[in-house]
Structures are given as C-alpha cells and as structure tokens.
Design a protein around this motif. Sequence first.
Motif, PDB file in Angstrom:
ATOM      1  N   ASN A   2       0.838  -1.183   0.000  1.00 31.00           N
ATOM      2  CA  ASN A   2       0.000   0.000   0.000  1.00 31.00           C
ATOM      3  C   ASN A   2       0.887   1.251   0.000  1.00 31.00           C
ATOM      4  OD1 ASN A   2      -1.500   2.258   1.093  1.00 31.00           O
ATOM      5  ND2 ASN A   2      -3.088   0.783   1.640  1.00 31.00           N
ATOM      6  N   THR A   3       0.569   2.209  -0.853  1.00 29.09           N
ATOM      7  CA  THR A   3       1.377   3.429  -0.977  1.00 29.09           C
ATOM      8  C   THR A   3       1.469   4.177   0.349  1.00 29.09           C
ATOM      9  OG1 THR A   3       0.722   3.624  -3.279  1.00 29.09           O
ATOM     10  CG2 THR A   3       1.615   5.591  -2.246  1.00 29.09           C
ATOM     11  N   ARG A   4       0.366   4.259   1.087  1.00 25.36           N
ATOM     12  CA  ARG A   4       0.353   4.961   2.371  1.00 25.36           C
ATOM     13  C   ARG A   4       1.376   4.338   3.323  1.00 25.36           C
ATOM     14  NH1 ARG A   4      -3.820   3.691   6.212  1.00 25.36           N
ATOM     15  NH2 ARG A   4      -3.498   4.930   8.042  1.00 25.36           N
ATOM     16  N   TYR A   5       1.402   3.020   3.394  1.00 26.21           N
ATOM     17  CA  TYR A   5       2.348   2.349   4.289  1.00 26.21           C
ATOM     18  C   TYR A   5       3.787   2.486   3.799  1.00 26.21           C
ATOM     19  CZ  TYR A   5      -1.689   0.463   6.652  1.00 26.21           C
ATOM     20  OH  TYR A   5      -2.854   0.343   7.355  1.00 26.21           O
ATOM     21  N   LEU A  12       9.794   6.956   8.370  1.00 22.76           N
ATOM     22  CA  LEU A  12      10.320   6.429   9.614  1.00 22.76           C
ATOM     23  C   LEU A  12      11.805   6.756   9.778  1.00 22.76           C
ATOM     24  CD1 LEU A  12       9.672   4.657  12.103  1.00 22.76           C
ATOM     25  CD2 LEU A  12      10.359   2.688  10.731  1.00 22.76           C
ATOM     26  N   PHE A  13      12.521   6.820   8.673  1.00 26.42           N
ATOM     27  CA  PHE A  13      13.966   7.052   8.715  1.00 26.42           C
ATOM     28  C   PHE A  13      14.352   8.510   8.496  1.00 26.42           C
ATOM     29  CE2 PHE A  13      13.259   2.620   7.572  1.00 26.42           C
ATOM     30  CZ  PHE A  13      13.968   2.014   8.598  1.00 26.42           C
ATOM     31  N   MET A  14      13.366   9.395   8.383  1.00 24.85           N
ATOM     32  CA  MET A  14      13.649  10.827   8.236  1.00 24.85           C
ATOM     33  C   MET A  14      13.660  11.465   9.613  1.00 24.85           C
ATOM     34  SD  MET A  14      11.306  11.972   5.057  1.00 24.85           S
ATOM     35  CE  MET A  14      11.533  11.277   3.453  1.00 24.85           C
ATOM     36  N   ARG A  15      14.815  11.942  10.022  1.00 25.95           N
ATOM     37  CA  ARG A  15      14.938  12.542  11.353  1.00 25.95           C
ATOM     38  C   ARG A  15      14.358  13.938  11.414  1.00 25.95           C
ATOM     39  NH1 ARG A  15      20.025  11.124  14.793  1.00 25.95           N
ATOM     40  NH2 ARG A  15      19.066  12.870  15.794  1.00 25.95           N
ATOM     41  N   SER A  16      14.485  14.708  10.354  1.00 25.52           N
ATOM     42  CA  SER A  16      14.042  16.095  10.372  1.00 25.52           C
ATOM     43  C   SER A  16      12.541  16.206  10.079  1.00 25.52           C
ATOM     44  CB  SER A  16      14.809  16.897   9.312  1.00 25.52           C
ATOM     45  OG  SER A  16      14.181  18.142   9.084  1.00 25.52           O
ATOM     46  N   PRO A  17      11.795  16.820  11.006  1.00 28.82           N
ATOM     47  CA  PRO A  17      10.362  17.011  10.750  1.00 28.82           C
ATOM     48  C   PRO A  17      10.092  17.977   9.599  1.00 28.82           C
ATOM     49  CG  PRO A  17      11.005  18.003  12.842  1.00 28.82           C
ATOM     50  CD  PRO A  17      12.197  17.285  12.319  1.00 28.82           C
ATOM     51  N   MET A  18      11.032  18.866   9.318  1.00 23.03           N
ATOM     52  CA  MET A  18      10.879  19.778   8.180  1.00 23.03           C
ATOM     53  C   MET A  18      11.045  19.001   6.863  1.00 23.03           C
ATOM     54  SD  MET A  18      10.202  22.536   9.767  1.00 23.03           S
ATOM     55  CE  MET A  18      10.356  23.887   8.645  1.00 23.03           C
ATOM     56  N   LYS A  19      12.041  18.119   6.816  1.00 24.43           N
ATOM     57  CA  LYS A  19      12.244  17.294   5.618  1.00 24.43           C
ATOM     58  C   LYS A  19      11.077  16.344   5.422  1.00 24.43           C
ATOM     59  CE  LYS A  19      17.231  17.576   5.453  1.00 24.43           C
ATOM     60  NZ  LYS A  19      18.510  16.890   5.620  1.00 24.43           N
ATOM     61  N   ARG A  20      10.537  15.846   6.523  1.00 27.33           N
ATOM     62  CA  ARG A  20       9.373  14.962   6.452  1.00 27.33           C
ATOM     63  C   ARG A  20       8.194  15.701   5.810  1.00 27.33           C
ATOM     64  NH1 ARG A  20       8.979  13.809  11.806  1.00 27.33           N
ATOM     65  NH2 ARG A  20      10.967  12.790  11.600  1.00 27.33           N
ATOM     66  N   ALA A  21       7.979  16.938   6.224  1.00 31.56           N
ATOM     67  CA  ALA A  21       6.892  17.735   5.651  1.00 31.56           C
ATOM     68  C   ALA A  21       7.146  18.006   4.169  1.00 31.56           C
ATOM     69  CB  ALA A  21       6.742  19.048   6.415  1.00 31.56           C
ATOM     70  N   ASP A  22       8.388  18.330   3.814  1.00 26.16           N
ATOM     71  CA  ASP A  22       8.722  18.553   2.396  1.00 26.16           C
ATOM     72  C   ASP A  22       8.452  17.304   1.569  1.00 26.16           C
ATOM     73  OD1 ASP A  22       9.499  21.163   2.901  1.00 26.16           O
ATOM     74  OD2 ASP A  22      11.636  20.679   3.030  1.00 26.16           O
ATOM     75  N   TYR A  23       8.805  16.149   2.112  1.00 24.12           N
ATOM     76  CA  TYR A  23       8.577  14.879   1.431  1.00 24.12           C
ATOM     77  C   TYR A  23       7.070  14.638   1.238  1.00 24.12           C
ATOM     78  CZ  TYR A  23       8.617   9.831   0.591  1.00 24.12           C
ATOM     79  OH  TYR A  23       8.432   8.578   0.062  1.00 24.12           O
ATOM     80  N   MET A  24       6.293  14.908   2.288  1.00 18.73           N
ATOM     81  CA  MET A  24       4.844  14.720   2.198  1.00 18.73           C
ATOM     82  C   MET A  24       4.234  15.673   1.168  1.00 18.73           C
ATOM     83  SD  MET A  24       4.087  14.223   6.256  1.00 18.73           S
ATOM     84  CE  MET A  24       2.491  13.421   6.257  1.00 18.73           C
ATOM     85  N   ARG A  25       4.746  16.912   1.125  1.00 21.03           N
ATOM     86  CA  ARG A  25       4.259  17.879   0.132  1.00 21.03           C
ATOM     87  C   ARG A  25       4.583  17.386  -1.271  1.00 21.03           C
ATOM     88  NH1 ARG A  25       7.300  21.591   1.340  1.00 21.03           N
ATOM     89  NH2 ARG A  25       6.126  22.436   3.081  1.00 21.03           N
ATOM     90  N   LYS A  26       5.816  16.950  -1.475  1.00 18.41           N
ATOM     91  CA  LYS A  26       6.264  16.472  -2.786  1.00 18.41           C
ATOM     92  C   LYS A  26       5.439  15.265  -3.253  1.00 18.41           C
ATOM     93  CE  LYS A  26      10.288  14.288  -4.881  1.00 18.41           C
ATOM     94  NZ  LYS A  26      11.578  13.694  -4.600  1.00 18.41           N
ATOM     95  N   LYS A  27       5.096  14.386  -2.336  1.00 18.95           N
ATOM     96  CA  LYS A  27       4.333  13.182  -2.669  1.00 18.95           C
ATOM     97  C   LYS A  27       2.823  13.423  -2.714  1.00 18.95           C
ATOM     98  CE  LYS A  27       7.711  10.353  -3.214  1.00 18.95           C
ATOM     99  NZ  LYS A  27       7.990   9.793  -4.519  1.00 18.95           N
ATOM    100  N   VAL A  29       0.685  14.031  -0.254  1.00 16.37           N
ATOM    101  CA  VAL A  29      -0.015  13.268   0.779  1.00 16.37           C
ATOM    102  C   VAL A  29      -1.318  13.952   1.182  1.00 16.37           C
ATOM    103  CG1 VAL A  29       0.128  12.515   3.187  1.00 16.37           C
ATOM    104  CG2 VAL A  29       2.052  12.123   1.642  1.00 16.37           C
ATOM    105  N   PHE A  30      -1.293  15.284   1.317  1.00 14.25           N
ATOM    106  CA  PHE A  30      -2.477  16.032   1.728  1.00 14.25           C
ATOM    107  C   PHE A  30      -3.097  16.738   0.524  1.00 14.25           C
ATOM    108  CE2 PHE A  30       0.256  15.956   5.554  1.00 14.25           C
ATOM    109  CZ  PHE A  30      -0.593  15.255   6.382  1.00 14.25           C
ATOM    110  N   HIS A  31      -4.335  17.199   0.690  1.00 13.31           N
ATOM    111  CA  HIS A  31      -5.008  17.954  -0.368  1.00 13.31           C
ATOM    112  C   HIS A  31      -4.151  19.152  -0.769  1.00 13.31           C
ATOM    113  CE1 HIS A  31      -8.196  19.824  -2.669  1.00 13.31           C
ATOM    114  NE2 HIS A  31      -8.049  20.929  -1.948  1.00 13.31           N
TER     115      HIS A  31
END
Length: 186
Positions: A2-5, A12-27, A29-31
Amino acid sequence: MNTRYFLMLKMLFMRSPMKRADYMRKKGVFHSMGEKVMVTSRKIPLYSRLISIGNNVWMASGVSFITHDVCHFMLNGRKKWDEARFEEKIGCIEIGDNVFIGSDVLILYDVKVGNNVVIAAGSLVNRDVPDNSIVGGVPAKVIGNFEDFAEKRRQYHIQYPANNAKQFVSQECEDIMWELFHRERL
C-alpha cells in the motif's frame, strides 16, 4: 505494498520534521500543504487527501487527524437494522496559516482551524476554531487571544547557554532550567 504504508516506512527514517513535511508535500499526501510546515508524526492519516494544511504550521508529536469514523460497521451489524445500510461518515479538515498544534492533539473531521491559532497539548478539536485564538481542553474551547499570547512570549527571556545538541539539552542548560523551575516554586 500500500502506498500509504510505503510512505510511512520511508518517513520512519527521516529525522528532520521539516524534511518529512517537504517529502509529504512532494508526494501529495495532503489535499494541500503550505510552506514552513513541521510534521513530527510519521503516521499518515486515512483519507489524508481530505486534509489541507496552510503556511507556517508547526505540529508537535502525537497530533492525529481523524477524517472518518467507523460507526457504520457497528450500526450495520445490529439485527434491528437488517434492512438499513449505514454509510461511513467522512469529512474534511482545514488548518489555516500560522498555527501551532500541541502534542497529542486530536482533530476530528468537518473542522476548520483558522489563522493565527495555538491549540494546547492534549486537546480534542471537534468544532471550528476561530482566527486569532488559543484553544484547549476536551472538547477544545477558546481560552485566550493569539496576540496576547504572542506578546507574553515576546517578553519571555531566559538567559541560558547556547544549546547546539539536537534534541538534547546540555548539562549546563539542564542545571539552569531546574534551578529556575525550583526558584519559581519557593
């Protein structure tokens, strides 16, 4: 898988919460997701495309977005309602600009959080939050004004040593903070 998982595993392996948000934006994930967003959670909510996040939004650990419920399963399982079919209840969540969401906050579907808002840790947000407010509690209620909070924080100055260690405080800083903590309680 599943793509979500898969996305959650990668985060899980991204330490930076800012990088995590950038990754979610790029993918996507949200509207939608604005700039300067911090996401500490590595969990992607179900129906995440029903969530919109503005600019300058900072989310502490344990923040949960609930875009649906599953009461329809229980209702459909009752013998009394054999002919009736209940549908899943889903809804959108919109987070405005300049928002801080404290630890372990739960935001339910069909909620709009306005601009310039602070949501206190442990709150349950089950209705719209007006602009320029501080909310807290279960359920969350307006407990203050954003500008008053910002002014109080602007005046907050503690002289403590620079803390360059990531996610840890130095021994010197720790000692000073405990001294202040006990001094305020004399």
